[in-house]
Design a protein around this motif. Structure first.
Motif, PDB file in Angstrom:
ATOM      1  N   VAL A 188       0.814  -1.219   0.000  1.00 18.13           N
ATOM      2  CA  VAL A 188       0.000   0.000   0.000  1.00 18.13           C
ATOM      3  C   VAL A 188       0.850   1.273   0.000  1.00 18.13           C
ATOM      4  N   TRP A 240      -6.064  -9.651  -4.098  1.00 13.43           N
ATOM      5  CA  TRP A 240      -4.915  -8.853  -3.666  1.00 13.43           C
ATOM      6  C   TRP A 240      -4.034  -9.679  -2.750  1.00 13.43           C
ATOM      7  N   SER A 287      -0.347  -9.827  -0.445  1.00 14.29           N
ATOM      8  CA  SER A 287       0.498  -8.917   0.337  1.00 14.29           C
ATOM      9  C   SER A 287       1.963  -8.988  -0.066  1.00 14.29           C
ATOM     10  N   HIS A 339      -1.836  -4.745   5.823  1.00  8.49           N
ATOM     11  CA  HIS A 339      -2.072  -5.964   5.037  1.00  8.49           C
ATOM     12  C   HIS A 339      -2.990  -6.938   5.773  1.00  8.49           C
ATOM     13  N   LEU A 369      -6.325  -5.768   5.133  1.00  5.63           N
ATOM     14  CA  LEU A 369      -6.759  -6.039   3.759  1.00  5.63           C
ATOM     15  C   LEU A 369      -7.212  -7.493   3.594  1.00  5.63           C
ATOM     16  N   ASP A 372     -11.135  -5.016  -2.700  1.00  6.98           N
ATOM     17  CA  ASP A 372     -10.706  -4.008  -3.672  1.00  6.98           C
ATOM     18  C   ASP A 372     -10.990  -2.589  -3.154  1.00  6.98           C
ATOM     19  N   LYS A 378      -8.400  -1.804  -0.557  1.00  9.72           N
ATOM     20  CA  LYS A 378      -7.093  -1.551  -1.165  1.00  9.72           C
ATOM     21  C   LYS A 378      -7.046  -0.139  -1.735  1.00  9.72           C
TER      22      LYS A 378
END
Lengths: 211, 57
Positions: free
Chosen positions: A9, A38, A40, A99, A102, A112, A115
């Motif tokens: 990120v 996604w 990490s 993360h 996420l 999404d 993110k």
């Protein structure tokens, strides 16, 4: 088709690459058959947790005068994608907790959105992505239950999933991010132009439907 | 721009260098330009190709 994307990120090319992939998906005839996952990756895993260092100073200390040239050029290219990068406000942090959050968001079906929210918070708003209350607020804006976000951040949940992602990236041979893998068959490294992503999607789709 | 580098698998971790518990990963066929912009070890270079392809898209 499943597109897995390893990114961090705090990675500017990851945000730019995300936009370019989105442009490509907007043109891809079978975008409704594509799912995004996604994964990490930590660019600065040695940054002490809970500390936030101005990114400009962090880069200048590590890489000298060329760091300023790099951020200037990246910000200029980001503008071409409609992204407003403010490296003067950005804060370099350990992104493990971001993360983990996420992964929670992905489990809740809003990976999404989360993110995108964290990327914008870091690159445009100068948010401290190591601060738990900041992360909870941002996750909530992306649709994550804030009580559940606090619960995850208070413990070590999803830390294993983050590490597994990083190890899998290494196993695939990834040396940097963003790194895209389609159906565990095709690898695409870096923030490719949207047209290149589109061609890759079409190539992978054609191969999949012919076999 | 090279989109399809068939036959060039993404370099996998050499067997002798892989950690004993490293996950198994299938070899990948690489697509796209090999010199696209990436961030590694905290630094994000701007390759010459990126400098000419990103801003005017």
């Amino acid at each position: 088709m499943k597109v897995e994307i390893w990114s961090d990120v705090v990675c500017p090319w990851c945000y730019i690459g995300k936009r370019r992939l989105e442009h490509a998906l907007g043109e891809f005839e079978h975008a409704d058959e594509v799912t995004i996952a996604w994964r990490s990756f930590q660019l600065n895993p040695d940054t002490p947790p809970g500390t936030a260092v101005p990114t400009a100073a962090y880069l200048a200390e590590r890489f000298g005068p060329q760091a300023g040239q790099m951020t200037g050029r990246v910000a200029e290219l980001a503008r071409g994608e409609g992204l407003d990068f403010d490296f003067d406000a950005a804060l370099t942090v350990n992104t493990l907790d971001a993360h983990r959050l996420l992964h929670l968001a992905a489990d809740l079906g809003v990976g999404d959105a989360a993110k995108e929210r964290l990327l914008r918070a870091h690159f445009t708003e100068g948010a401290d992505l190591s601060d738990h209350e900041t992360l909870v607020r941002l996750a909530g804006q992306a649709g994550v239950d804030t009580d559940r976000a606090r619960e995850v951040l208070a413990g070590s949940e999803y830390a294993g999933a983050v590490q597994a992602d990083i190890e899998l990236a290494r196993a695939f041979g990834a040396t940097g991010v963003p790194f895209f893998v389609i159906d565990r068959k095709y690898g695409i490294s870096g923030a490719q132009p949207a047209e290149t992503f589109l061609q890759a999607l079409r190539t992978a789709y054609a191969d999949e439907t012919q076999n | 721009m090279s989109i399809d580098q068939a036959g060039q698998a993404v370099p996998a971790v050499p067997a002798e260098a892989a950690a004993p518990l490293a996950p198994l990963a299938p070899p990948l066929r690489t697509l796209g330009d090999a010199d696209a912009a990436v961030c590694a070890d905290g630094f994000c270079e701007v390759p010459p190709a990126a400098a000419t392809t990103g801003a005017d898209e």
